[in-house]
Every structure is written in C-alpha cells, then in structure tokens.
Design a protein around this motif. Structure first.
Motif, PDB file in Angstrom:
ATOM      1  N   ARG A 338       0.824  -1.210   0.000  1.00 18.69           N
ATOM      2  CA  ARG A 338       0.000   0.000   0.000  1.00 18.69           C
ATOM      3  C   ARG A 338       0.856   1.258   0.000  1.00 18.69           C
ATOM      4  NH1 ARG A 338      -4.898   0.424   4.156  1.00 18.69           N
ATOM      5  NH2 ARG A 338      -5.575  -1.228   2.728  1.00 18.69           N
ATOM      6  N   ALA A 339       1.940   1.256   0.755  1.00  9.89           N
ATOM      7  CA  ALA A 339       2.867   2.388   0.777  1.00  9.89           C
ATOM      8  C   ALA A 339       4.184   1.934   0.160  1.00  9.89           C
ATOM      9  CB  ALA A 339       3.095   2.890   2.196  1.00  9.89           C
ATOM     10  N   LEU A 340       4.599   2.601  -0.905  1.00 12.06           N
ATOM     11  CA  LEU A 340       5.865   2.243  -1.559  1.00 12.06           C
ATOM     12  C   LEU A 340       7.038   2.583  -0.658  1.00 12.06           C
ATOM     13  CD1 LEU A 340       5.067   3.580  -5.144  1.00 12.06           C
ATOM     14  CD2 LEU A 340       5.018   1.200  -4.367  1.00 12.06           C
ATOM     15  N   PHE A 341       6.967   3.745  -0.012  1.00 13.81           N
ATOM     16  CA  PHE A 341       8.009   4.126   0.951  1.00 13.81           C
ATOM     17  C   PHE A 341       7.430   5.117   1.940  1.00 13.81           C
ATOM     18  CE2 PHE A 341       8.611   7.299  -2.450  1.00 13.81           C
ATOM     19  CZ  PHE A 341       8.567   8.481  -1.724  1.00 13.81           C
ATOM     20  N   THR A 342       8.119   5.218   3.070  1.00  9.60           N
ATOM     21  CA  THR A 342       7.756   6.195   4.105  1.00  9.60           C
ATOM     22  C   THR A 342       9.030   6.853   4.614  1.00  9.60           C
ATOM     23  OG1 THR A 342       5.828   4.883   4.775  1.00  9.60           O
ATOM     24  CG2 THR A 342       6.637   6.535   6.334  1.00  9.60           C
ATOM     25  N   LEU A 343       9.026   8.170   4.627  1.00 11.69           N
ATOM     26  CA  LEU A 343      10.113   8.952   5.218  1.00 11.69           C
ATOM     27  C   LEU A 343       9.562   9.609   6.479  1.00 11.69           C
ATOM     28  CD1 LEU A 343      11.476  10.713   1.985  1.00 11.69           C
ATOM     29  CD2 LEU A 343      12.293   8.598   3.030  1.00 11.69           C
ATOM     30  N   ASP A 344      10.141   9.262   7.617  1.00 16.57           N
ATOM     31  CA  ASP A 344       9.644   9.755   8.899  1.00 16.57           C
ATOM     32  C   ASP A 344      10.688  10.691   9.510  1.00 16.57           C
ATOM     33  OD1 ASP A 344       8.313  10.179  11.247  1.00 16.57           O
ATOM     34  OD2 ASP A 344       8.578   8.147  12.020  1.00 16.57           O
ATOM     35  N   SER A 359       9.146  14.632   5.658  1.00 16.28           N
ATOM     36  CA  SER A 359       8.323  13.478   6.048  1.00 16.28           C
ATOM     37  C   SER A 359       7.354  13.237   4.898  1.00 16.28           C
ATOM     38  CB  SER A 359       7.561  13.747   7.342  1.00 16.28           C
ATOM     39  OG  SER A 359       8.447  13.845   8.437  1.00 16.28           O
ATOM     40  N   LEU A 360       7.304  11.989   4.413  1.00 17.24           N
ATOM     41  CA  LEU A 360       6.528  11.726   3.204  1.00 17.24           C
ATOM     42  C   LEU A 360       6.230  10.237   3.106  1.00 17.24           C
ATOM     43  CD1 LEU A 360       5.451  12.832   0.425  1.00 17.24           C
ATOM     44  CD2 LEU A 360       7.699  12.215  -0.507  1.00 17.24           C
ATOM     45  N   SER A 361       5.020   9.918   2.666  1.00 16.29           N
ATOM     46  CA  SER A 361       4.647   8.541   2.358  1.00 16.29           C
ATOM     47  C   SER A 361       4.012   8.533   0.977  1.00 16.29           C
ATOM     48  CB  SER A 361       3.663   7.991   3.399  1.00 16.29           C
ATOM     49  OG  SER A 361       3.351   6.640   3.110  1.00 16.29           O
ATOM     50  N   LEU A 362       4.433   7.582   0.127  1.00 20.22           N
ATOM     51  CA  LEU A 362       3.932   7.524  -1.247  1.00 20.22           C
ATOM     52  C   LEU A 362       3.182   6.220  -1.458  1.00 20.22           C
ATOM     53  CD1 LEU A 362       4.151   9.323  -3.838  1.00 20.22           C
ATOM     54  CD2 LEU A 362       5.828   7.669  -4.653  1.00 20.22           C
ATOM     55  N   GLY A 363       1.905   6.342  -1.913  1.00 18.17           N
ATOM     56  CA  GLY A 363       1.073   5.176  -2.130  1.00 18.17           C
ATOM     57  C   GLY A 363       1.394   4.455  -3.427  1.00 18.17           C
ATOM     58  N   ALA A 364       0.952   3.201  -3.511  1.00 13.34           N
ATOM     59  CA  ALA A 364       1.206   2.361  -4.681  1.00 13.34           C
ATOM     60  C   ALA A 364       0.637   3.010  -5.939  1.00 13.34           C
ATOM     61  CB  ALA A 364       0.599   0.980  -4.472  1.00 13.34           C
ATOM     62  N   GLY A 365       1.403   2.957  -7.020  1.00 13.39           N
ATOM     63  CA  GLY A 365       0.931   3.455  -8.309  1.00 13.39           C
ATOM     64  C   GLY A 365       1.012   4.954  -8.489  1.00 13.39           C
ATOM     65  N   ARG A 366       1.453   5.705  -7.475  1.00 17.95           N
ATOM     66  CA  ARG A 366       1.536   7.158  -7.640  1.00 17.95           C
ATOM     67  C   ARG A 366       2.653   7.507  -8.617  1.00 17.95           C
ATOM     68  NH1 ARG A 366      -0.610  10.778  -4.085  1.00 17.95           N
ATOM     69  NH2 ARG A 366      -0.281  12.159  -5.874  1.00 17.95           N
ATOM     70  N   LEU A 499       7.427   5.303 -20.559  1.00 16.79           N
ATOM     71  CA  LEU A 499       7.131   5.541 -19.146  1.00 16.79           C
ATOM     72  C   LEU A 499       5.638   5.668 -18.890  1.00 16.79           C
ATOM     73  CD1 LEU A 499      10.041   7.971 -18.191  1.00 16.79           C
ATOM     74  CD2 LEU A 499       9.826   5.530 -17.689  1.00 16.79           C
ATOM     75  N   ARG A 500       4.880   6.132 -19.895  1.00 13.89           N
ATOM     76  CA  ARG A 500       3.419   6.138 -19.732  1.00 13.89           C
ATOM     77  C   ARG A 500       2.885   4.714 -19.623  1.00 13.89           C
ATOM     78  NH1 ARG A 500       3.560  10.391 -23.590  1.00 13.89           N
ATOM     79  NH2 ARG A 500       3.059   8.932 -25.274  1.00 13.89           N
ATOM     80  N   GLY A 501       3.555   3.769 -20.274  1.00 17.05           N
ATOM     81  CA  GLY A 501       3.121   2.374 -20.213  1.00 17.05           C
ATOM     82  C   GLY A 501       3.533   1.662 -18.940  1.00 17.05           C
ATOM     83  N   TYR A 502       4.424   2.250 -18.167  1.00 17.78           N
ATOM     84  CA  TYR A 502       4.857   1.649 -16.909  1.00 17.78           C
ATOM     85  C   TYR A 502       3.860   2.008 -15.824  1.00 17.78           C
ATOM     86  CZ  TYR A 502       7.575   0.983 -12.630  1.00 17.78           C
ATOM     87  OH  TYR A 502       7.990   0.605 -11.381  1.00 17.78           O
ATOM     88  N   ARG A 503       3.291   1.012 -15.175  1.00 21.83           N
ATOM     89  CA  ARG A 503       2.207   1.255 -14.229  1.00 21.83           C
ATOM     90  C   ARG A 503       2.639   1.170 -12.770  1.00 21.83           C
ATOM     91  NH1 ARG A 503       0.476   4.407 -17.040  1.00 21.83           N
ATOM     92  NH2 ARG A 503      -0.804   4.892 -15.227  1.00 21.83           N
ATOM     93  N   GLY A 504       3.923   1.041 -12.498  1.00 16.14           N
ATOM     94  CA  GLY A 504       4.377   1.068 -11.113  1.00 16.14           C
ATOM     95  C   GLY A 504       4.468   2.487 -10.593  1.00 16.14           C
ATOM     96  N   GLY A 505       4.979   2.626  -9.375  1.00 20.13           N
ATOM     97  CA  GLY A 505       5.202   3.947  -8.814  1.00 20.13           C
ATOM     98  C   GLY A 505       6.365   4.637  -9.511  1.00 20.13           C
ATOM     99  N   LEU A 506       6.264   5.953  -9.649  1.00 20.74           N
ATOM    100  CA  LEU A 506       7.273   6.708 -10.394  1.00 20.74           C
ATOM    101  C   LEU A 506       7.593   7.995  -9.646  1.00 20.74           C
ATOM    102  CD1 LEU A 506       8.911   7.006 -13.056  1.00 20.74           C
ATOM    103  CD2 LEU A 506       6.931   8.178 -14.017  1.00 20.74           C
TER     104      LEU A 506
END
Length: 545
Positions: A338-344, A359-366, A499-506
């Motif tokens: 659900r969260a690709l990474f979290t910076l605390d 501080s940052l958290s990035l969700g999947a597919g963002r 890169l438009r065809g890549y559906r992972g987080g970017l």
C-alpha cells in the motif's frame, strides 16, 4: 544596408575517416529565430561551427553577412578564468581598465571600440538574468554549470553579432534558469540559430529547420507547427511504403503465375516432342527455343523484381527510423504494498536548511514529478530512497522493489556490455530473449555487447533502462533523475511513451516541463523556500502551463 543572413551554398562535410556527414546543403537563414533540430549524430554541431566560421566545409561555401557569435554546449573555463572571460569580454574590459589607469595605447582603444559603458552593461545584463551576485572579476569556477552558461550567453548578447548560434543552451538549467534563458533570448533583436531538443525553447522560435540524412528541410512556424507537419509527413510516407509493399506482393503473385504458365507449356511441349515422330535436329531446335524463352522470362522477371524492391526501398527511405526506444513490452510490476516508501522526520545530507527535513509517504501506483531549483536536494532525496546515501536523521522505510537511475547512470558497469549486465539481473530469461528486448529498445547485437562505457549517452540510458525494467522481479518503484538528458526529440518522445506504459510507482526529477507533462503524472513534490510540498495536479504549477 546589407541584408543580414547566413547562407549554405552546396555545402558538404567529410569526417576525418572519410565518411560523409552531410552533402549538398543549401539554405539561407534569415534574421529571425530559427530552431535547428535533428537526431543525435546527424551533424548539427558541425553545421553550427561551419556557419560560425570555426570549421571549413569539405565542399561548397558558408557565407556570412556580418559577425557571428557561436556559443558551444560546454563552456570551458580554466582556473584563471573570470566571469568576464567566460562572457568573452575579458580583453575589452582589461583594455578599459588600462585606459582608466591612463593608457594611451592605440591597441587598447581598438579593443574597447568606444564601448565605454561595457562593464555597466554587462553587470546590468547579469542582474536582468538573475545573476546579481556575479561581477566581472568573479572566478568562473565558483559558478554552477547553469550560471556559467548564462554568464556566457550574457556576453553573447553584448557581442554586437548579426547572428547568435547557440548549441543546447538549456542543458543542465533548472526551471527558473530556463525561464530566465527564454527572457534573455526574447530580448535578442537580430538573427538567432538555436540547436536544441528543449521543446519549451523551440516553442519560442519563428521557424524550425530539421537536419536529417536527406538534408535540410525548413518547416516554418514554432515547434507545435513543426510537430504537426512532421507527423503528417511521416503518416504519408508510411502509407506510401505500405502501398509499395502491397504492389510488390501483387506483382510477385502475377510473376509467379506467369512463370507457372510457361512451365506448364514447356512440360506439355516436352511431352509432345517425346511422342512426335520428328527428327532429332528439329526436336533440339524446339528445346533451344523453349529454353531461350524461359531464360528471357527469368531476366525480365528479375528486372521487374528489382524495380519493385527499389520502389519499396525508396519509400522506406522516406520513413524515419523507428524511435530509438521501443514503446512496447514494458514489464508490469507485481502487486505493490500500500505504501511504496515512508520517510519519517528524515534529514537529508548536503542540502540547504530549507529542504533538509522531509516526512513523506507515497502510495502504490503514484506518479510524482520532483521539481525545484538546482541544489535544493532533489537528487539527494532519490539517493536516500535508493539506499545510496544514509540520512542524517529520521527513518527511511522502502517497502517496494526499487530501481534507481541517476544522472550519470552510475549503476552501469562501464567495462561490461548491456547484454551481460541484463543477464545478471534476470538470469532466468535467457540471453536470447534479453538480447531481443535490448533490440526492441534500439540496441543492436554489437551495441549490446560493447562495453557500456563506450556507448553514447542515449545508448547508455537505454542500457540502464533495460537493466531496471527487465530485472527479475521488475521494479514496483522507479526513481529517475533527469532521464531526458542526452536524448534527441524522437528518442525523448519514445521514452515518454514507454514511461506512460509503466504502471508502477514513479518518482522523476526533471527541469523539462514538456517531458513531465507527457508522463501523465498525478502529483508534484516541490522543493522551495518553505520546504517540501506534495500536491496533486496536472502541471508543475498546479495546472497545465
């Protein structure tokens, strides 16, 4: 008054090894803003230096109505160079200083050429360009790459030239610096020839000229008009190629049927001769005539096939090579957390106080564009996420499979080929399949085997992309730092489609607004005086520019 122009009169240029770079170029560049585009390696810089008088044509003439000022891609500076020297004005400014100190040497007055306010004009130009801290005696080595480029351009603006020729002036400039460059160019009142892949700069031009293996072509209008005309031209060329291929298929079928009819007649005649009671000499003559007819038909058919093949080759020659980076076969990552990474409460090393803490958290597919001025910490943030730099404080949790491409593509081993390195990150795929994937990315067998340190910048980017995207497992998070550097326009557009065809987080760092707009991003992480700010939106300023 003499009409200002740069003229190519049947110009050809041979490389030192004897290969023809281009031949029989004819064009008159009028005193307007002209953008020169073309694939990497086609000869744009050589052509610019010919026009500026820095190189001699192998054949033909380059005619200039007045002085031309050429600004190269790389601004060279020795440890002794000052900002005035970088601007190309050290000699007249030194002459001015000597005159102010009492010199009456004629040479000093010749160098100054009555430009008594030159120092004030130069520093005024720097202030207008956002370089208030620069003085004529500022050591050039204390300037950033972007500052050095704009200092040199400021000198060009004061050169009094009839034409400016600028070779990729926006390389390595951040977004504010690019906007300042655009304002500088808008103030230039005379002829301008701009070599660039920067679509934001090209949009400012009055005319686009393309250099290709077929020669020079003037399209008229700014970049959007050029792009539309180019697309229509290529669509017509592709349609003609398909038409010629269909014609060849139909004619090949007709030739085959013609040959089969002759063979049936020959077989029937042979049976008749065997059954007929005729003298051997008459039978021999009939056979000779039959073989002669068959031979003549083979010659006619061979000539017809060659004409058809040539028609296909001619049509194919009008269709540009496929984009250097394929837009298909992009592996899709497995289900991401659900969260690709979290910076605390992370503190980044080596960055200004304003953007040190995040501080940052990035969700999947963002899909996030990272923007901000040079030196604010964008690249450092990606290195911390990639595990290449430890944070000064705080906690970094990266839950996703991550791939990182830095500006220098340091992840590539310069001593090993792309195929070998790709096999190392995906041994189960097999070398044959991986070489096919590299070919789809535009790296042929020889390029895939060559040590990556010997590849061009664009080729190295393709090798690095392959090792990132075709790894096993494929990345769930892609970290890209200025990936559009070193690419010509067709390759840049193909990279955007890929890169438009890549559906992972970017998470992508870039100063190229047109490139970022093309990636269908859903948010922006901006570093500014108030720190880091994540926001949703379509454009780098919260909406389409």
């Amino acid at each position: 008054m003499t009409h200002t122009h740069l003229t190519l009169d049947d110009v050809s240029y041979l490389l030192p090894d004897g290969r023809i770079l281009f031949s029989h170029l004819n064009m008159v560049f009028q005193p307007q803003r002209t953008g020169l585009v073309g694939r990497n390696g086609v000869g744009k810089t050589v052509l610019a230096r010919l026009l500026a008088g820095q190189l001699q044509a192998s054949a033909g003439r380059c005619l200039r109505s007045g002085p031309v000022h050429y600004l190269a891609q790389q601004v060279a500076a020795s440890p002794q160079t000052t900002a005035a020297g970088l601007a190309g004005l050290q000699a007249p400014l030194d002459a001015l200083a000597r005159i102010e100190a009492g010199s009456v040497e004629a040479r000093d007055f010749e160098l100054l050429a009555e430009r008594w306010d030159l120092r004030q004009r130069l520093e005024s130009e720097w202030r207008r360009s956002g370089l208030e801290h620069v003085r004529v005696d500022t050591p050039a080595q204390t300037l950033s790459g972007g500052e050095a480029s704009r200092v040199a351009l400021s000198g060009a603006m004061l050169s009094g030239a009839d034409f400016l020729i600028l070779d990729e002036p926006s390389n390595h400039l951040d977004r504010p610096q690019r906007l300042a460059l655009i304002e500088q160019l808008r103030r230039w009142p005379r002829g301008l020839l701009l070599i660039s892949h920067d679509r934001q700069l090209l949009a400012e031009m009055d005319n686009i000229v393309e250099l290709s293996p077929q020669g020079l072509a003037s399209y008229g209008g700014a970049y959007a008009f050029y792009a539309a005309q180019k697309a229509q031209q290529q669509a017509r060329a592709q349609s003609l190629l398909e038409q010629r291929k269909q014609e060849r298929l139909r004619e090949e079928r007709a030739l085959r049927e013609q040959r089969e009819r002759l063979e049936r007649r020959q077989a029937s005649g042979e049976r008749g001769r065997r059954e007929a009671n005729q003298a051997k000499i008459l039978l021999g003559r009939q056979q000779e005539r039959s073989e002669g007819s068959a031979g003549k038909l083979r010659q006619q058919q061979d000539a017809a096939r060659e004409r058809l093949a040539q028609a296909v080759r001619d049509a194919a020659g009008q269709v540009e090579r496929a984009a250097e980076i394929a837009v298909h076969a992009v592996p899709q990552p497995r289900a991401a957390p659900r969260a690709l990474f979290t910076l605390d409460a992370v503190e980044l090393p080596f960055v200004p106080q304003a953007t040190r803490r995040i501080s940052l958290s990035l969700g999947a597919g963002r899909r996030i564009g990272v923007i901000g001025a040079n030196g604010c910490g964008k690249s450092t943030l990606l290195k911390v996420l990639a595990g290449q730099l430890p944070p000064r404080a705080g906690q970094v949790r990266v839950q996703a499979v991550c791939a990182y491409l830095d500006q220098n593509l340091a992840g590539l081993d310069p001593a090993r080929g792309a195929a070998e390195q790709l096999l190392a990150v995906n041994p189960a795929a097999g070398e044959g399949r991986l070489r096919m994937l590299l070919a789809q990315l535009g790296l042929d067998a020889e390029q895939a085997s060559r040590p990556s340190g010997q590849l061009s910048g664009g080729e190295r980017l393709k090798a690095a992309l392959a090792c990132a995207l075709y790894a096993d497992p494929p990345p769930q998070l892609l970290l890209l730092d200025e990936p559009s550097n070193h690419l010509d326009l067709p390759s840049l557009q193909a990279l955007e489609a890929m890169l438009r065809g890549y559906r992972g987080g970017l998470l992508v760092v870039s100063h190229d607004d047109a490139f970022l707009d093309a990636l269908e991003l859903d948010g922006w992480l901006e570093a500014g005086p108030e720190g880091w700010r994540l926001r949703d939106g379509a454009g780098p300023q919260g909406g389409k520019d």
